[in-house]
Scaffold this active site. Structure first.
Site, PDB file in Angstrom:
ATOM      1  N   SER A  22       5.531 -16.622  -4.553  1.00 32.02           N
ATOM      2  CA  SER A  22       4.813 -17.904  -4.644  1.00 32.02           C
ATOM      3  C   SER A  22       4.498 -18.469  -3.267  1.00 32.02           C
ATOM      4  O   SER A  22       3.386 -18.936  -3.000  1.00 32.02           O
ATOM      5  CB  SER A  22       5.634 -18.914  -5.449  1.00 32.02           C
ATOM      6  N   ARG A 120      -6.983 -14.754 -19.181  1.00 35.47           N
ATOM      7  CA  ARG A 120      -6.310 -15.979 -18.744  1.00 35.47           C
ATOM      8  C   ARG A 120      -7.187 -17.216 -18.993  1.00 35.47           C
ATOM      9  O   ARG A 120      -8.345 -17.252 -18.574  1.00 35.47           O
ATOM     10  CB  ARG A 120      -5.967 -15.896 -17.254  1.00 35.47           C
ATOM     11  N   SER A 165      -0.819 -25.262 -17.042  1.00 32.09           N
ATOM     12  CA  SER A 165      -0.450 -24.406 -15.909  1.00 32.09           C
ATOM     13  C   SER A 165      -0.355 -25.247 -14.646  1.00 32.09           C
ATOM     14  O   SER A 165      -1.322 -25.902 -14.261  1.00 32.09           O
ATOM     15  CB  SER A 165      -1.472 -23.285 -15.708  1.00 32.09           C
ATOM     16  N   SER A 166       0.804 -25.183 -13.997  1.00 30.04           N
ATOM     17  CA  SER A 166       0.956 -25.892 -12.722  1.00 30.04           C
ATOM     18  C   SER A 166       0.017 -25.320 -11.673  1.00 30.04           C
ATOM     19  O   SER A 166      -0.322 -25.998 -10.696  1.00 30.04           O
ATOM     20  CB  SER A 166       2.403 -25.779 -12.232  1.00 30.04           C
ATOM     21  N   SER A 193       6.618 -27.188 -15.097  1.00 27.13           N
ATOM     22  CA  SER A 193       6.650 -26.312 -13.915  1.00 27.13           C
ATOM     23  C   SER A 193       6.406 -27.083 -12.623  1.00 27.13           C
ATOM     24  O   SER A 193       5.811 -26.562 -11.673  1.00 27.13           O
ATOM     25  CB  SER A 193       5.610 -25.182 -14.049  1.00 27.13           C
ATOM     26  N   ASP A 309       9.179 -18.365 -15.404  1.00 32.81           N
ATOM     27  CA  ASP A 309       9.296 -16.962 -15.016  1.00 32.81           C
ATOM     28  C   ASP A 309      10.693 -16.398 -15.254  1.00 32.81           C
ATOM     29  O   ASP A 309      10.897 -15.181 -15.198  1.00 32.81           O
ATOM     30  CB  ASP A 309       8.904 -16.773 -13.545  1.00 32.81           C
ATOM     31  N   LYS A 336       1.200 -16.064 -19.529  1.00 34.97           N
ATOM     32  CA  LYS A 336       1.463 -15.336 -18.285  1.00 34.97           C
ATOM     33  C   LYS A 336       0.777 -13.968 -18.363  1.00 34.97           C
ATOM     34  O   LYS A 336      -0.211 -13.791 -19.062  1.00 34.97           O
ATOM     35  CB  LYS A 336       2.978 -15.210 -18.075  1.00 34.97           C
ATOM     36  N   ARG A 340       4.813 -13.827 -23.024  1.00 40.29           N
ATOM     37  CA  ARG A 340       6.179 -13.362 -22.724  1.00 40.29           C
ATOM     38  C   ARG A 340       7.179 -13.690 -23.833  1.00 40.29           C
ATOM     39  O   ARG A 340       8.180 -12.988 -23.985  1.00 40.29           O
ATOM     40  CB  ARG A 340       6.654 -13.917 -21.374  1.00 40.29           C
ATOM     41  N   ARG A 380       7.757  -8.581 -14.775  1.00 42.57           N
ATOM     42  CA  ARG A 380       9.021  -9.271 -15.050  1.00 42.57           C
ATOM     43  C   ARG A 380       9.733  -8.669 -16.265  1.00 42.57           C
ATOM     44  O   ARG A 380      10.968  -8.633 -16.321  1.00 42.57           O
ATOM     45  CB  ARG A 380       8.790 -10.768 -15.228  1.00 42.57           C
TER      46      ARG A 380
END
Length: 424
Positions: A22, A120, A165-166, A193, A309, A336, A340, A380
Site C-alpha cells: 500500500s 471492478r 472502497s477507501s 477501511s 485484506d 477485491k 473473497r 491472498r
C-alpha cells in the site's frame, strides 16, 4: 505452478517484513507527481506495484529501478498523454488511484487490465470526479474498466460513499493538490477501511502537501499546491506479514518480524490482536514483533471493517482452530481480486471445514484436513490456504504463482522459518 504444503511441526527465526504494498503504490505515484527527485528506499517490486510504476512512466515520469531503491524524477504534476492504452494487469489500487491522476494529463487516457480487473466497480468514483469537473467514463457503459479519462481537473465540491472502497477516497485525495481550484470531499455514510485513507494522508503530508480533515463533517479540504520530492523509506507490510504471524501463532515456536512499526497507520496490524485473542503470545516493540505459538488456537469473533485484506488469513486460522470463528462487517471484501467471502468459503469447504457464508462475513467451524484447492487468481487466498497446510499437511494449491502480486518471495520466506512448502 502449484504449491505443495506439508505439515510443519516447528517454526522459528527472525525475518524482515516485506515492504508495504500500500505504501509503495502511494510513494511511487505521489513522488511521480512531485517537484524534484525522490529516492524511495526499500520499495516492494511486485506485480501490483510495478503496475503503478509503469502507469506513471506511461504518463511521462522518469523512474529508475534499483534493487533496494527507486529513483523518481517527478513531473511536478505536468503529465503527458500516454502513447497507448495503459494495462494495469490485476492491480485494483493502481486502477482506482490512476483514474483521478490521469485527469492531470492532457487529451485522453485509457486504463484497462486483465479479466479480473475489468470486473471492478468504478461508477462511484466516476460520479465523484464528475462533480470536480473531470470527464471520465466506462468505455462499455457498465461502470467497469476499461476507463477513459479526459484531461482537466477543475476542483470544487464532491461527495463519495464511504462504504464501497477507501481507494476511491484515496484516489481523489492524491490528485486534488493539482486541481485548478480547492477541493472539498465529503464522505457519505459509514467510513470503512479508514486506515487506508490514513495511510494516504500520512504520505501526502510527508511529501509536503497540507490538507484538512473535519472529523465531525467527515470531509477533506485540499488547496492547490505541489508535492515536493524527498527521500522516503517504505515500512514493512502488515498484510503480507499476517501469513508469517498466522503461521507462528498456529504452530509451535517463536518468530520475530522486523521492520513492522508499533505506531503504523496500517489497519492490518489488527492481526496482532486477533492472534493474541486466539491464544498466541505477542510481544510488541517499536519496530518489531515477536509471536510465540503453542500449537493450538481457539475460535474468536472478529470485526474486519477496517482490515478487509485480513479476511483470508483469519478464515484460514479459524479453519485450524478449536471451536467457532465468526468474521463480520467485511462485505467490501466481496469486491477485491475475487469475492473473497465466497472464495474463502468455497475453498475451505474443500478441506473439510464447516463454513457458513454470511452477507458480510463467515462463520467457521475448525476441523480442516488436507486436500486440493484453487487460488482463483487471488494472491491472498494462496498464502492464507498455505497456513492450513502447515497445520494439517497434504494441501495442494493450484495456480499458486499469483503470490507474486504482493509477496514475491513468499515460499522462500516461509522455508527460512522452517515451514514445509514446495513449488511444483
Amino acid at each position: 505452478m502449484e504449491l505443495e504444503i506439508q505439515k510443519t511441526d516447528k517454526i522459528e527465526g527472525v525475518i524482515k517484513a516485506p515492504p508495504s504494498k500500500s505504501y509503495t503504490h502511494r510513494a511511487i505515484i505521489i513522488s511521480s507527481l512531485a517537484d524534484g527527485e525522490s529516492i524511495l528506499n526499500d520499495p516492494l517490486y511486485s506485480e501490483d506495484t510495478l503496475a503503478s510504476l509503469n502507469a506513471c512512466r506511461s504518463l511521462g515520469c522518469d523512474i529508475k529501478q534499483e534493487d533496494d531503491k527507486c529513483i523518481v524524477n517527478g513531473t511536478g504534476g505536468v503529465l503527458e498523454t500516454p502513447k497507448d492504452i495503459v494495462d494495469l494487469k490485476n492491480s485494483g489500487t493502481t486502477l482506482r488511484i490512476m483514474t483521478s491522476v490521469s485527469a492531470l494529463a492532457s487529451n485522453y487516457t485509457v486504463l484497462t487490465g486483465d479479466s479480473s480487473l475489468r470486473t471492478r466497480p468504478m461508477q462511484d468514483l466516476l460520479d465523484a470526479l464528475k462533480s470536480l469537473g473531470v470527464t471520465a467514463f466506462s468505455t462499455r457503459g457498465n461502470g467497469k474498466p476499461p476507463i477513459c479519462i479526459k484531461g482537466g481537473f477543475q476542483g470544487g465540491k464532491t461527495s463519495i460513499k464511504g462504504d464501497v472502497s477507501s481507494q476511491f477516497i484515496s484516489s481523489l485525495l492524491i490528485a486534488s493538490p493539482y486541481a485548478q481550484n480547492s477541493v472539498e470531499i465529503n464522505v457519505i455514510g459509514d467510513f470503512i477501511s479508514k486506515p487506508y485513507v490514513n495511510m494516504t494522508t500520512d504520505i501526502m503530508e510527508k511529501f509536503g502537501v497540507n490538507l484538512n480533515y473535519d472529523k465531525e463533517e467527515v470531509s477533506f479540504h485540499i488547496d492547490p499546491q505541489t508535492y515536493k520530492g524527498r527521500d522516503y523509506t517504505v515500512e514493512g507490510d502488515y498484510s503480507s506479514v499476517s501469513y508469517i504471524i498466522g503461521a507462528a501463532a498456529a504452530l509451535n515456536g517463536e518468530v520475530t518480524v522486523k521492520n513492522v512499526f508499533k505506531d503504523s497507520k496500517q489497519g492490518d496490524k489488527q492481526i496482532l490482536d486477533i492472534v493474541r485473542d486466539m491464544g498466541a503470545e505477542v510481544k510488541i516493540k517499536k519496530d518489531e514483533v515477536t509471536i510465540i505459538g503453542h500449537g493450538e488456537l481457539h475460535g474468536t469473533q472478529v470485526n474486519l471493517e477496517n482490515a478487509p485484506d485480513l479476511l483470508p488469513t483469519v478464515a484460514a486460522l479459524g479453519a485450524i482452530s478449536d471451536g467457532v470463528t465468526e468474521i463480520g462487517n467485511v462485505e467490501h471484501a466481496r469486491f477485491k481480486e475475487t469475492d473473497r467471502i465466497h472464495t474463502c468459503a468455497l475453498e475451505l469447504s474443500k478441506l473439510g471445514v464447516n463454513v457458513k457464508e454470511k452477507k458480510d462475513g463467515l462463520i467457521i467451524n475448525g476441523g480442516a484436513k488436507g486436500g486440493v484447492v484453487k487460488s482463483h487468481g487471488d494472491h491472498r487466498l494462496v498464502m492464507a490456504l498455505s497456513l492450513v497446510g502447515f497445520k494439517t499437511g497434504s494441501v495442494m494449491i493450484e495456480n499458486a504463482s499469483v503470490y507474486d502480486v504482493s509477496f514475491p518471495n513468499f515460499p522462500e520466506a516461509m522455508r527460512e522459518l522452517g515451514c514445509n512448502i514446495t513449488t511444483k
